[in-house]
Design a protein around this motif. Structure first.
Motif, PDB file in Angstrom:
ATOM      1  N   ASP A  44       7.059   1.920  -6.508  1.00  0.00           N
ATOM      2  CA  ASP A  44       6.099   2.296  -7.545  1.00  0.00           C
ATOM      3  C   ASP A  44       6.443   1.542  -8.813  1.00  0.00           C
ATOM      4  O   ASP A  44       7.415   0.778  -8.864  1.00  0.00           O
ATOM      5  CB  ASP A  44       6.081   3.811  -7.747  1.00  0.00           C
ATOM      6  CG  ASP A  44       7.406   4.376  -8.253  1.00  0.00           C
ATOM      7  OD1 ASP A  44       8.241   3.585  -8.754  1.00  0.00           O
ATOM      8  OD2 ASP A  44       7.609   5.596  -8.157  1.00  0.00           O
ATOM      9  N   LEU A  50       8.463   3.767  -2.167  1.00  0.00           N
ATOM     10  CA  LEU A  50       7.364   4.591  -1.656  1.00  0.00           C
ATOM     11  C   LEU A  50       7.544   4.729  -0.157  1.00  0.00           C
ATOM     12  O   LEU A  50       7.472   3.745   0.587  1.00  0.00           O
ATOM     13  CB  LEU A  50       6.014   3.946  -1.992  1.00  0.00           C
ATOM     14  CG  LEU A  50       5.657   3.881  -3.488  1.00  0.00           C
ATOM     15  CD1 LEU A  50       4.331   3.161  -3.693  1.00  0.00           C
ATOM     16  CD2 LEU A  50       5.589   5.279  -4.082  1.00  0.00           C
ATOM     17  N   ALA A  53       4.382   4.203   2.954  1.00  0.00           N
ATOM     18  CA  ALA A  53       3.263   3.352   2.545  1.00  0.00           C
ATOM     19  C   ALA A  53       2.785   2.545   3.740  1.00  0.00           C
ATOM     20  O   ALA A  53       3.581   2.118   4.584  1.00  0.00           O
ATOM     21  CB  ALA A  53       3.684   2.424   1.409  1.00  0.00           C
ATOM     22  N   TYR A  88      -1.012   3.329  -0.511  1.00  0.00           N
ATOM     23  CA  TYR A  88      -0.300   4.610  -0.538  1.00  0.00           C
ATOM     24  C   TYR A  88      -1.178   5.622  -1.253  1.00  0.00           C
ATOM     25  O   TYR A  88      -1.798   5.299  -2.285  1.00  0.00           O
ATOM     26  CB  TYR A  88       1.046   4.447  -1.257  1.00  0.00           C
ATOM     27  CG  TYR A  88       1.992   5.616  -1.098  1.00  0.00           C
ATOM     28  CD1 TYR A  88       2.661   5.837   0.096  1.00  0.00           C
ATOM     29  CD2 TYR A  88       2.214   6.500  -2.155  1.00  0.00           C
ATOM     30  CE1 TYR A  88       3.534   6.902   0.249  1.00  0.00           C
ATOM     31  CE2 TYR A  88       3.080   7.574  -2.021  1.00  0.00           C
ATOM     32  CZ  TYR A  88       3.741   7.775  -0.806  1.00  0.00           C
ATOM     33  OH  TYR A  88       4.601   8.834  -0.664  1.00  0.00           O
ATOM     34  N   TYR A  91      -2.243   5.830  -5.091  1.00  0.00           N
ATOM     35  CA  TYR A  91      -1.888   4.588  -5.775  1.00  0.00           C
ATOM     36  C   TYR A  91      -2.932   3.516  -5.472  1.00  0.00           C
ATOM     37  O   TYR A  91      -3.614   3.548  -4.446  1.00  0.00           O
ATOM     38  CB  TYR A  91      -0.506   4.093  -5.321  1.00  0.00           C
ATOM     39  CG  TYR A  91       0.644   4.908  -5.850  1.00  0.00           C
ATOM     40  CD1 TYR A  91       1.413   4.443  -6.917  1.00  0.00           C
ATOM     41  CD2 TYR A  91       0.954   6.145  -5.293  1.00  0.00           C
ATOM     42  CE1 TYR A  91       2.485   5.182  -7.399  1.00  0.00           C
ATOM     43  CE2 TYR A  91       2.014   6.905  -5.779  1.00  0.00           C
ATOM     44  CZ  TYR A  91       2.777   6.413  -6.830  1.00  0.00           C
ATOM     45  OH  TYR A  91       3.826   7.151  -7.307  1.00  0.00           O
ATOM     46  N   SER A  93      -4.336   0.248  -4.095  1.00  0.00           N
ATOM     47  CA  SER A  93      -3.947  -0.625  -2.983  1.00  0.00           C
ATOM     48  C   SER A  93      -3.770  -2.057  -3.470  1.00  0.00           C
ATOM     49  O   SER A  93      -4.471  -2.509  -4.384  1.00  0.00           O
ATOM     50  CB  SER A  93      -5.004  -0.582  -1.879  1.00  0.00           C
ATOM     51  OG  SER A  93      -5.071   0.693  -1.289  1.00  0.00           O
TER      52      SER A  93
END
Length: 886
Positions: A44, A50, A53, A88, A91, A93
């Motif tokens: 992140d 993460l 993901a 994810y 978040y 992409s």
């Protein structure tokens, strides 16, 4: 299992049909052994990993999820350019376009994701090819189709010879034939010559990987390098491409190049068409490509005489009946094609059938026949490489591959196909008069006939396992069985009947073997681990090789034909099976985020070309050998050992800026057991020569390469090689030839014939996307050695290869203009090779001057002084058109 080729055309056709039916039966798609790996880390924007993901390679079924530290690995990705999506929940992409995956390499792609503000928000990044490959432990160049299409190159050889350390096919000072050529990961070398059976055009190339330094344990039967060509494949969208060009050689230097001062664009013709896309069957794609090429060449003869003319040589009366027309004497007429069929309906399994085919008819210039050009022979070759490969993915980190391939090569050289063709006897053997046109042949035909056929079956199995995030394990076995046939399919002997000397065609004659057949077998196994610990990369492996020549030799070489009375008996015994173990090691250690050093070491073994093992290997012809008797040539030796090289390489890589990269590599090669000759003395004091492993040499030097990525629409590369290649002989027959000419045959450490001290290649491309591109290749070489002569007679030769030929400088250009016609992309292009019309590039020189243009005693070499084949090919100008679907 022995493969017997009962009928060449029928056998090829039936084999293709059987394998094609097998593909339909399995109903699948294959990934050949041409894959790479994608790995990286997802964080992140605060630097935290993460977990879970998703990383997906769009257009494929390949993907992975990140682990507890944010790392991911995707293996078995076919070489090509992809779009990679990393996402994810919650978040943005990241979509990375133009991600290039190369064969046998790890492509790194990291991502830092930011929290999503608007649902579906994504960040698009256009990836660029790394300036320097920090995960490689030796010198490896990967050239993809996008880079190839802008350069003035046409064939695979053109591409290979641009790489650092390569000089006219010699990799880092090795002999010709020390390189393993592969198509999609499987050898296409002819074991009879150790050279490739296929001529690969750029139109079917996806990527070329050239390894000029040490190489992994997965590669064998090579001492100097590896060239692996990844061929294009079909996709899910129908597409086509076509290209055609015309051209000719043109120069005003008619003294060196007679009859090349006019431009005929039909002298060179090239037509190529490719189709690919879905077949209409579920998850089934295809690719079909074909091309036709014709080159008239730049050597011409005058048909002043015809083969059946009859002259009165005793009285110097010559009666020409030809039409005095100019006749091309170095023509090339070729057809080639590629076919791939793929299907992926079975989960976790992939199958692929692939075929490449080449057929050619050529003439080779013979200056002696310049006034009787219809007397030179035709040379025909047919090559086929096809097979089925299967990839079965057992888990995301584990898969295996099976590959079965047939490599078929057939070469024939003759004037008339049928030995009993009456035209042979009507024309007779070539005849000339030294006082007429410097000894030009004025009647007769070349009576030489030769055939070489190799039919090889290759089976290969590999297991690839990403054991953990650090260890990438590869192991495999390979078996090759070859049916080799070679020799003259009939020949002519001079006999006397009724007091008249005549030529007689025969298929067999005492002490003159005709066609011969051998059935060698090879086996190899390897284990390789690629350890990727952070930025430290270790590639370690070992390879086992087994070779069975399946032949016989005399038990006592001093009584080779068992014909010397009172001496120990000699009988035929089986040749020994040869086995070797070859360790390989490479290490890459990072110095900083933008630089690294690497070291590699390895043992490399290769059987000599089998033509030298089996050729003239019937020792029964020595039954009448006696002291001071006639020579039977150099005897073959089916019991030869593998040639052996130890290689060391140390290098440094540096990304100087975000557009400029540097690689510096130092190398050393210790070469032993090279093929040479030895003299054998028999019990009756006679002598004969035979091949054996006695020659040796060494090569050392360095290469430096600079890579400049696209900046201001300009990209370029430069590489320079300094090398010292020395040994006791450049050719296996050299020691024998020196002894036969009364020179000292004892070994001396001298430069090899191809020891070019300085080599420089520079490429530059200026490209405006969808508008135009201009590119250039500049090549410089400092000249190779030759043996100078001072004066004439015995002792005139100086030390072998103590002189140096002239240096050379070549420039090739390409310009292309693009047009978008809404339904198709069209371009027109112009290419000029050897722009400056450089006439000399390491060719023939007169030993008393070191020049190709003049000799100190011209009256003794008049025919050579007018032979244009001693010069490099003149300027070549081509223009064409290219079409590609949108």
């Amino acid at each position: 299992m022995k493969l017997i080729l009962l009928n060449k055309s029928a056998s090829i056709f039936l084999t293709c049909v059987y394998v094609f039916l097998a593909v339909l039966f399995f109903s699948a798609n294959l990934e050949a052994q041409t894959s790479g790996k994608l790995s990286g880390r997802v964080l992140d924007n605060e630097g935290n990993p993460l977990v879970g993901a998703n990383v997906l390679i769009e257009g494929t079924t390949l993907g992975a999820a990140t682990d507890f530290e944010g790392y991911y690995v995707i293996i078995n990705v076919r070489a090509g350019t992809y779009k990679v999506r990393i996402g994810y929940l919650g978040y943005k992409s990241q979509v990375s376009e133009n991600v290039r995956i190369s064969s046998d390499k790890t492509t790194s792609l990291d991502a830092t994701l930011s929290p999503e503000v608007i649902e579906g928000e994504e960040v698009v990044i256009v990836a660029q090819k790394p300036l320097v490959e920090f995960n490689q432990t030796s010198t490896v160049s990967s050239i993809n189709k996008e880079e190839i299409k802008n350069l003035p190159v046409q064939s695979l050889n053109d591409i290979v010879n641009l790489q650092a350390g390569v000089v006219d096919g010699h990799f880092r000072g090795g002999r010709i034939g020390e390189v393993q050529y592969q198509l999609d990961g499987v050898t296409v070398n002819n074991p009879f010559t150790n050279e490739p059976i296929q001529e690969v055009d750029r139109s079917i190339i996806e990527e070329v990987q050239v390894i000029s330094g040490t190489f992994d344990a997965k590669y064998g039967q090579a001492m100097s390098g590896v060239v692996n060509t990844v061929l294009k494949s079909g996709g899910d969208k129908f597409s086509f491409s076509a290209e055609s060009y015309l051209g000719d050689y043109f120069t005003t230097d008619t003294e060196r190049y007679p009859n090349n001062d006019s431009y005929n664009p039909t002298s060179i013709q090239y037509y190529q068409l490719s189709l690919s896309g879905p077949t209409g069957l579920p998850q089934t794609t295809f690719l079909a490509s074909g091309l036709k090429f014709y080159n008239e060449g730049y050597f011409f003869g005058e048909r002043r005489f015809v083969p059946t003319d009859s002259s009165d040589f005793e009285n110097g009366i010559f009666i020409p009946t030809g039409d005095n027309e100019l006749v091309p004497m170095s023509t090339s007429d070729e057809w080639s094609g590629q076919f791939k069929l793929s299907n992926s309906t079975i989960s976790s399994m992939q199958f692929n059938y692939q075929l490449t085919y080449n057929e050619s008819e050529r003439k080779y210039y013979n200056h002696g026949f310049r006034l009787n050009p219809d007397g030179i022979p035709e040379n025909y070759s047919t090559s086929l490489s096809h097979g089925l490969a299967i990839t079965h993915t057992l888990a995301p980190e584990l898969f295996y591959q099976l590959n079965v391939r047939q490599n078929y090569f057939d070469y024939e050289s003759f004037k008339y196909e049928d030995l009993m063709d009456p035209h042979y006897l009507e024309a007779g053997e070539p005849k000339s008069d030294a006082n007429y046109e410097d000894g030009a042949i004025v009647q007769g035909v070349d009576l030489g006939r030769y055939k070489q056929n190799t039919n090889s079956l290759i089976t290969k199995a590999e297991v690839v396992w990403q054991f953990d995030r650090i260890n990438f394990l590869e192991s495999g076995i390979e078996f090759q069985y070859s049916d080799i046939e070679f020799g003259p399919p009939g020949f002519f002997v001079s006999t006397t009947e009724n007091g008249v000397q005549i030529l007689k065609p025969v298929y067999e004659f005492p002490n003159m073997p005709g066609l011969q057949s051998y059935y060698p077998k090879q086996f190899a196994a390897y284990l390789q681990d690629r350890i990727e610990l952070a930025d430290i990369v270790i590639r370690a492996g070992v390879r086992f090789e087994y070779y069975d020549p399946d032949a016989q030799i005399p038990s006592d070489l001093r009584n080779p034909a068992n014909s010397i009375e009172g001496s120990p008996q000699s009988e035929l015994v089986d040749t020994e099976i040869k086995t070797v173990l070859a360790p390989r090691l490479g290490i890459n250690f990072p110095m900083s985020a933008s630089s690294s050093v690497y070291f590699s070491y390895g043992h490399f073994y290769q059987m000599p070309a089998l033509g030298l093992l089996y050729g003239n290997a019937d020792y029964s012809i020595l039954s009448d050998l006696a002291a001071n008797s006639i020579s039977y040539g150099i005897m073959g030796n089916p019991d030869l050992k593998p040639e052996f090289t130890v290689q060391y390489e140390f290098g440094f890589k540096q990304a100087i800026s975000n557009i400029l990269g540097l690689q510096l590599s130092f190398f050393y090669k210790d070469i032993n057991d090279l093929l040479g000759t030895e003299v054998i003395e028999t019990y009756n004091s006679a002598e004969y020569w035979r091949f054996t492993n006695v020659d040796f040499g060494s090569v050392y030097g360095f290469t430096v390469s600079l890579f400049q990525q696209n900046y201001g629409n300009i990209s370029s590369s430069l590489n320079y090689t300094l090398q010292f290649a020395e040994g006791n002989s450049s050719d296996p027959r050299e020691t024998t030839n020196r002894a036969a000419s009364g020179q000292d045959p004892r070994p001396k450490y001298v430069p090899f014939n191809w020891d070019q001290r300085h080599t420089l290649n520079l490429t530059g491309v200026y490209s405006i996307p969808d508008d135009f591109s201009i590119s250039a290749i500049l090549k410089f070489g400092s000249g190779q050695p030759y043996t100078p002569v001072i004066g004439t007679g015995f002792g005139a030769d100086q030390d072998p290869n103590s002189g140096r030929k002239e240096s050379y400088f070549l420039i090739d250009l390409r310009g292309e203009k693009y047009f978008n016609l809404d339904i198709v992309n069209l371009s027109v292009f112009l290419r000029v090779f050897n722009l400056l019309n450089e006439h000399f590039v390491n060719g023939f020189v007169f030993s008393d001057t070191g020049s190709p243009d003049y000799a100190l005693y011209p009256e003794t070499v008049r025919a050579q002084l007018y032979d244009p084949s001693r010069f490099f090919e003149p300027r070549r100008i081509e223009f064409g058109i290219s079409l590609r679907s949108l």
